[in-house]
Design an enzyme around this catalytic site. Structure first.
Site, PDB file in Angstrom:
ATOM      1  CB  THR A   1       2.937   0.591   6.392  1.00  0.00           C
ATOM      2  OG1 THR A   1       1.997   0.706   6.068  1.00  0.00           O
ATOM      3  CG2 THR A   1       3.595   0.603   7.683  1.00  0.00           C
TER       4      THR A   1
ATOM      5  CG  ASP B   1       1.443  -2.785  10.257  1.00  0.00           C
ATOM      6  OD1 ASP B   1       2.166  -1.962   9.033  1.00  0.00           O
ATOM      7  OD2 ASP B   1       0.784  -3.070   9.368  1.00  0.00           O
TER       8      ASP B   1
ATOM      9  NE  ARG C   1      -2.575  -5.317  -2.065  1.00  0.00           N
ATOM     10  CZ  ARG C   1      -1.504  -4.520  -0.449  1.00  0.00           C
ATOM     11  NH1 ARG C   1      -0.591  -5.205   0.094  1.00  0.00           N
ATOM     12  NH2 ARG C   1      -2.214  -3.218   0.152  1.00  0.00           N
TER      13      ARG C   1
ATOM     14  CG  ASP D   1       3.272  -6.984   7.451  1.00  0.00           C
ATOM     15  OD1 ASP D   1       3.071  -6.470   6.114  1.00  0.00           O
ATOM     16  OD2 ASP D   1       2.647  -7.734   8.325  1.00  0.00           O
TER      17      ASP D   1
ATOM     18  CG  ASP E   1      -1.615  -0.466   7.929  1.00  0.00           C
ATOM     19  OD1 ASP E   1      -2.553   0.710   8.101  1.00  0.00           O
ATOM     20  OD2 ASP E   1      -1.382  -1.102   7.585  1.00  0.00           O
TER      21      ASP E   1
ATOM     22  N   GLY F   1       0.755  -1.400  -0.321  1.00  0.00           N
ATOM     23  CA  GLY F   1      -0.287   0.226  -0.083  1.00  0.00           C
ATOM     24  C   GLY F   1       1.245   1.659  -0.037  1.00  0.00           C
TER      25      GLY F   1
ATOM     26  NE  ARG G   1      -1.846  -4.819   7.615  1.00  0.00           N
ATOM     27  CZ  ARG G   1       0.219  -5.265   7.307  1.00  0.00           C
ATOM     28  NH1 ARG G   1      -0.364  -6.337   5.933  1.00  0.00           N
ATOM     29  NH2 ARG G   1       0.635  -4.987   8.412  1.00  0.00           N
TER      30      ARG G   1
END
Length: 319
Positions: A125, A129, A72, A103, A127, A11, A171
């Site tokens: 990202t 994360d 992707r 990741d 996120d 993303g 996510r």
């Protein structure tokens, strides 16, 4: 090392362009040729590779998204796909690769490193994360986008005396929801790391109504539930009407904040330095405002953690 490549994968995140710019200019400063690989690992397999110069990254530091585009690629998860990518790097003389992403992107970087092509990962990202770094590129910009949206929704919530559920991305990480909810004074913040019971949320809403509160904001991380599903649960449990706003991909766009531009510039330059120092399979990160690096393979095995002290603070301030 005379030639390196750079790609963005997964993303998109605001600040990726600033990171690309830093990689290209830091490399050229060190008399290294840089090749931009478009469309992530898919572009690597297909040989969608172009030499970059200083002009290639002019006037991009303020732009959201990624000029190298992203995609992707299931094929790159296979040995055959990875070998195709290696053949393309051999064809262009690329000796090291910088991968900007999350990741999933880093798993590809690990595979290439294991096959003899050194890779460095830069966490990009919204996120936030990724373990081993306090912040990822794009998080701060997305956070400010979410805050601005909640501010506007609160105006409507106040005018119509309603409760709104704001569903945000992330996510399985609750960072965006937690930081945005705390910054905007949300009555309830629902994150995967610390799930509130539905009856607790309902009780907070009822307590607010009893003391004359006419509107409320619930910030819901997508890793907890779908906003419309949660609204229906509140309706079934307490017969309370709520409105739902799903911010969606709005959170990924926009010009990066100063914080993201600086972070991306520092991490991009650090990634080049790591390659020049002979490092491979590393992720460049930041902890306590100091640049750090860790083995990607170790980071992928660790679980991202959230600051639960912030979560507790949000509870104390939303009484």
């Amino acid at each position: 090392m005379k030639k390196i490549g750079v790609l963005t994968s997964g993303g998109d995140a605001p600040g990726m362009n600033a990171a690309i710019r830093a990689v290209v200019r830091k490399a050229i400063f060190n008399n290294i040729e840089v090749y931009g690989i478009k469309n992530g690992f898919q572009g690597l397999i297909e040989g969608n590779i172009e030499k970059m110069d200083i002009g290639s990254v002019g006037d991009i530091i303020q732009r959201g998204g990624t000029i190298l585009h992203s995609a992707r690629c299931k094929e790159f998860k296979t040995d055959e796909g990875q070998n195709k990518g290696i053949e393309q790097m051999k064809k262009h003389g690329i000796e090291g690769l910088i991968v900007i992403g999350g990741d999933g992107s880093f798993r590809g970087a690990v595979k290439l490193t294991e096959k003899g092509y050194p890779c460095i990962g830069i966490p990009g990202t919204i996120d936030n994360d990724i373990a081993g770094t306090d912040f990822t590129i794009g998080f701060d910009t997305a956070l400010n986008t979410v805050i601005e949206a909640i501010d506007k929704v609160r105006d409507t919530a106040s005018s119509h005396e309603r409760t709104f559920i704001i569903e945000v991305m992330g996510r399985n990480a609750g960072d965006l929801a937690l930081w945005a909810g705390l910054a905007d004074g949300a009555e309830s913040i629902l994150i995967p790391e610390k799930k509130d019971e539905l009856h607790d949320v309902v009780e907070r809403l009822k307590r607010g109504q009893e003391r004359g509160k006419k509107h409320s904001i619930i910030v819901l991380a997508e890793g907890v539930d779908n906003g419309f599903n949660y609204a229906e649960k509140i309706k079934e449990t307490a017969d309370l009407e709520t409105r739902v706003t799903v911010l969606g991909h709005l959170q990924r766009g926009g010009s990066p904040t100063a914080s993201d531009r600086v972070l991306a510039s520092r991490l991009g330059a650090e990634a080049v330095d790591l390659l020049l120092d002979g490092k491979a399979g590393k992720i460049a990160g930041i902890q306590n405002n100091q640049l750090v690096n860790h083995d990607i393979s170790e980071i992928l095995q660790k679980k991202h953690t959230i600051d639960l002290n912030m979560y507790q603070l949000s509870k104390e301030l939303s009484i």
